[in-house]
Design a protein around this motif. Structure first.
Motif, mmCIF file in Angstrom:
data_model
loop_
_atom_site.group_PDB
_atom_site.id
_atom_site.type_symbol
_atom_site.label_atom_id
_atom_site.label_comp_id
_atom_site.label_asym_id
_atom_site.label_seq_id
_atom_site.Cartn_x
_atom_site.Cartn_y
_atom_site.Cartn_z
ATOM 1 N N ALA A 1 17.231 -35.922 -43.240
ATOM 2 C CA ALA A 1 17.660 -36.757 -42.044
ATOM 3 C C ALA A 1 18.006 -35.717 -41.136
ATOM 4 O O ALA A 1 17.409 -35.791 -39.804
ATOM 5 N N TYR B 1 16.589 -34.924 -37.369
ATOM 6 C CA TYR B 1 17.004 -35.120 -36.246
ATOM 7 C C TYR B 1 17.128 -33.786 -35.385
ATOM 8 O O TYR B 1 16.934 -33.784 -34.082
ATOM 9 N N GLY C 1 15.104 -39.802 -40.806
ATOM 10 C CA GLY C 1 15.809 -38.900 -40.044
ATOM 11 C C GLY C 1 15.094 -38.677 -38.541
ATOM 12 O O GLY C 1 15.676 -38.920 -37.613
ATOM 13 N N LEU D 1 15.429 -42.101 -36.774
ATOM 14 C CA LEU D 1 16.925 -42.245 -36.340
ATOM 15 C C LEU D 1 16.783 -41.506 -35.039
ATOM 16 O O LEU D 1 17.644 -41.839 -33.900
ATOM 17 N N VAL E 1 18.206 -42.465 -31.332
ATOM 18 C CA VAL E 1 19.340 -41.795 -30.625
ATOM 19 C C VAL E 1 19.036 -41.398 -29.295
ATOM 20 O O VAL E 1 19.730 -41.590 -28.393
ATOM 21 N N LEU F 1 17.305 -47.845 -33.919
ATOM 22 C CA LEU F 1 18.499 -47.177 -34.389
ATOM 23 C C LEU F 1 19.052 -47.709 -35.876
ATOM 24 O O LEU F 1 18.992 -47.183 -36.686
ATOM 25 N N TRP F 2 19.430 -48.882 -35.414
ATOM 26 C CA TRP F 2 20.364 -49.526 -36.608
ATOM 27 C C TRP F 2 19.474 -49.535 -37.992
ATOM 28 O O TRP F 2 20.175 -49.405 -39.108
ATOM 29 N N ALA G 1 19.257 -46.376 -39.626
ATOM 30 C CA ALA G 1 20.628 -45.984 -39.891
ATOM 31 C C ALA G 1 21.093 -46.795 -41.514
ATOM 32 O O ALA G 1 21.692 -46.101 -42.262
ATOM 33 N N ILE H 1 19.313 -45.561 -44.470
ATOM 34 C CA ILE H 1 19.863 -44.174 -44.991
ATOM 35 C C ILE H 1 21.092 -44.389 -45.657
ATOM 36 O O ILE H 1 21.255 -43.887 -46.784
#
Lengths: 305, 313
Positions: A238, A242, A255, A258, A262, A273-274, A277, A280
């Motif tokens: 992840a 990012y 990742g 996400l 972000v 996003l959520w 999240a 994960i």
């Protein structure tokens, strides 16, 4: 090395028989009993099964276009057409989470397996042989452990374009180190146990000793460690996503999804996003809880013996 | 103590040498080598050959390693082609900021985790222990960058307390402490979960030891047993843990710096990975690893000071 003489073999068998009568092993149902009494562990297994079904069976039920980029559809909020909205490149988020889940779970499991196997081999050899070989093998591990692993991974990922097998290899390359250290420690301990010394006295060769007596006894520690490695690998994967070093599009992972969310955090696109999240955290949390539960099972079995 | 110190120092030196070999091998794993990375994939074979000769890349590997090592030890880490300055001056500028970030976070994490772990261990399986454990486990199961993002959402977006970026740090002469709050908080929380879990189980183990029974039998109060006996013994293993987690924390700083635009070694490294400035990448890996080995050594020496039994081993 020659096979042990028949008499010695017989002695070994008598010794083993005596050993089993003195210390009857609990049959496998007790493991399940201990395990199923732990509600948290059962819950985490259920969650993991759901996550797997979501990633691998979900796409069979929920069809979405993950191949083409459609700018007209970008950043749409959830609707009946797109249950979890769309991504910054106009792909259906729910479908994307499924596809991303596949690579995430694959990487997690493969790293757990690969690093455990390699760590087991390396650690057992070092611990068993000892001396200069052990010192050399462990200095290599020490050196690699002192390199902050993410820097190392980013360096490798900058050299070659990441694909799933490659990422599995790269994460495993840093992940096996602590396993090797752990296994070596256990091997050193087990080597001094009476039954190993006895087996040695009966003329067992090194291979037999490692295979029959040392490896099985490291197994408990190893399974727990392997489980935690799966969780770590998912987190590292992840993080790589990012940092923009995840798998190349159209493939994706949680990742990367996400990371896109972000970037849009100040636009209020919560659906980017959520959900990723939560997936994960839920997955890693379940794997960690599972690892702890497995540890309890082994510790309780050991205590009962 | 002298022998122990010497042994650990030699071990650290050997480890550092091994790190340098690993980095050197990676340097030569680069597809097409450093020269290709520098000239681009479209360079003519002649240009490649000339530069290879000029950089001494045609000599036998052990000799190259020796030259590279002596250069490195004397502070010449090569030249950053994309940023157009010597790698050593870049490192001198960026790396200390990372040390500060990591140092403060580690210190904070330890000073939060020790009381939390002690509290949890002494109240094992009570409600408050379970609540804290669950909270820590959720934090533990989060990727560091997600933790940073959650902190941004809560402490910047919802309650505008702290700025979401630390990019001003290093450029302005006056440093606003609040700029650093979120990066430090993220890195601290990531470590607190780990340390407190460890401290808790260490306290639980120690509470079962005979010396605790003896102390209780002699009439020591629960608080005294915890502070005077259990704390000291649990601290030993936690100190080693700090040394061992140093590489992980430094790794975490790479993430944290890229979230908050904090101009440290991590951000430098990440930017250089984007532009494939390999001399910078290798230089940073080398310096960061050497610092980590040194940090480990310090933790071990400290461990020897705290626990006299270690020295004689």
């Amino acid at each position: 090395m020659a096979t042990p003489a028949p008499l010695e073999n017989e002695q070994v068998q008598t010794f083993q028989k005596l050993n089993t009568t003195l210390h009857p092993r609990k049959n496998s149902t007790s493991v399940i009993d201990v395990f199923s009494s732990n509600k948290l562990a059962v819950g985490s297994v259920l969650i993991l099964m759901l996550v797997f079904a979501f990633a691998f069976l979900g796409p069979l039920i929920y069809h979405s276009d993950q191949a083409s980029t459609n700018l007209a559809l970008e950043n749409l909020p959830p609707s009946s057409r797109h249950i979890l909205g769309t991504s910054p490149t106009g792909k259906d988020e729910l479908g994307r989470l499924m596809v991303g889940g596949q690579s995430t779970l694959e990487v997690g499991l493969a790293v757990g397996l690969l690093s455990t196997t390699f760590g087991l081999v390396w650690g057992t050899i070092a611990g068993y042989i000892g001396g200069a070989v052990d010192a050399l093998m462990m200095r290599i591990v020490d050196a690699m452990l002192s390199i902050p692993f993410l820097f190392f991974v980013v360096l490798l990922a900058a050299i070659v374009t990441p694909t799933v097998p490659l990422i599995i290899f790269v994460i495993s390359a840093v992940s096996w180190l602590s396993t090797a250290r752990l296994v070596r420690g256990e091997t050193l301990k087990i080597k001094t146990y009476d039954y190993v010394i006895a087996a040695k006295g009966f003329g067992s060769n090194n291979r037999h000793l490692i295979k029959r007596h040392i490896s099985p006894n490291v197994l408990g520690t190893l399974i727990v460690n392997g489980t935690l490695k799966v969780a770590d690998a998912i987190l590292i994967f992840a993080s790589l996503g990012y940092l923009g070093l995840g798998v190349a599009p159209p493939a994706t992972n949680w990742g990367t999804i996400l990371a896109a969310g972000v970037n849009n955090i100040f636009n209020g696109y919560w659906w980017q996003l959520w959900p990723a999240a939560v997936l994960i955290i839920l997955t890693v949390l379940s794997v960690n809880v599972l690892g702890d539960a497995v540890r309890d099972v082994f510790e309780r079995r050991l205590a009962r013996r | 103590m002298g022998g122990y110190l010497l042994r650990r120092t030699i071990q650290a030196l050997v480890t550092m040498l091994a790190v340098s070999v690993v980095v050197f091998i990676v340097l030569h794993l680069l597809p097409g080598g450093l020269v290709r990375a520098q000239l681009g994939s479209k360079a003519t074979p002649l240009a490649v050959h000339v530069l290879e000769k000029q950089e001494g890349l045609l000599r036998p590997l052990p000799i190259q390693y020796w030259i590279w090592l002596t250069n490195t030890v004397s502070g010449n880490l090569g030249f950053a082609y994309k940023l157009n300055q010597p790698v050593s001056s870049l490192i001198g500028e960026y790396v200390p900021r990372t040390f500060m970030l990591v140092g403060i976070s580690m210190l904070l994490a330890v000073s939060i985790a020790i009381p939390v772990g002690l509290w949890q261990g002494s109240r094992r399986n009570r409600v408050d222990d379970h609540v804290l454990s669950s909270f820590m486990l959720v934090l533990y199961s989060m990727p560091t960058f997600l933790l940073g993002v959650v902190l941004i959402v809560v402490l910047n977006l919802w309650l505008p307390v702290f700025p979401s970026t630390a990019s001003d740090y290093g450029t302005n002469l006056t440093v606003d402490i609040r700029d650093l709050a979120l990066p430090i908080l993220t890195l601290t929380l990531a470590n607190v979960t780990y340390f407190s879990r460890y401290m808790r189980s260490s306290v639980i183990d120690n509470l079962l030891e005979d010396y605790v029974k003896t102390a209780k039998a002699k009439g020591a109060s629960k608080g005294r047993v915890l502070i005077k006996h259990v704390l000291r013994n649990s601290l030993n293993s936690t100190v080693t843990l700090v040394g061992l987690t140093l590489p992980y924390t430094v790794s975490g700083s790479l993430i944290v710096e890229s979230i908050f635009d904090f101009p440290g070694a991590g951000l430098l490294f990440w930017n250089s990975a984007q532009t494939r400035d390999f001399q910078v990448l290798l230089g940073v890996v080398l310096v960061i690893s050497a610092a980590t080995v040194l940090g480990n050594l310090l933790a071990d020496i400290l461990y020897g000071v705290v626990d006299p039994r270690v020295r004689s081993k």
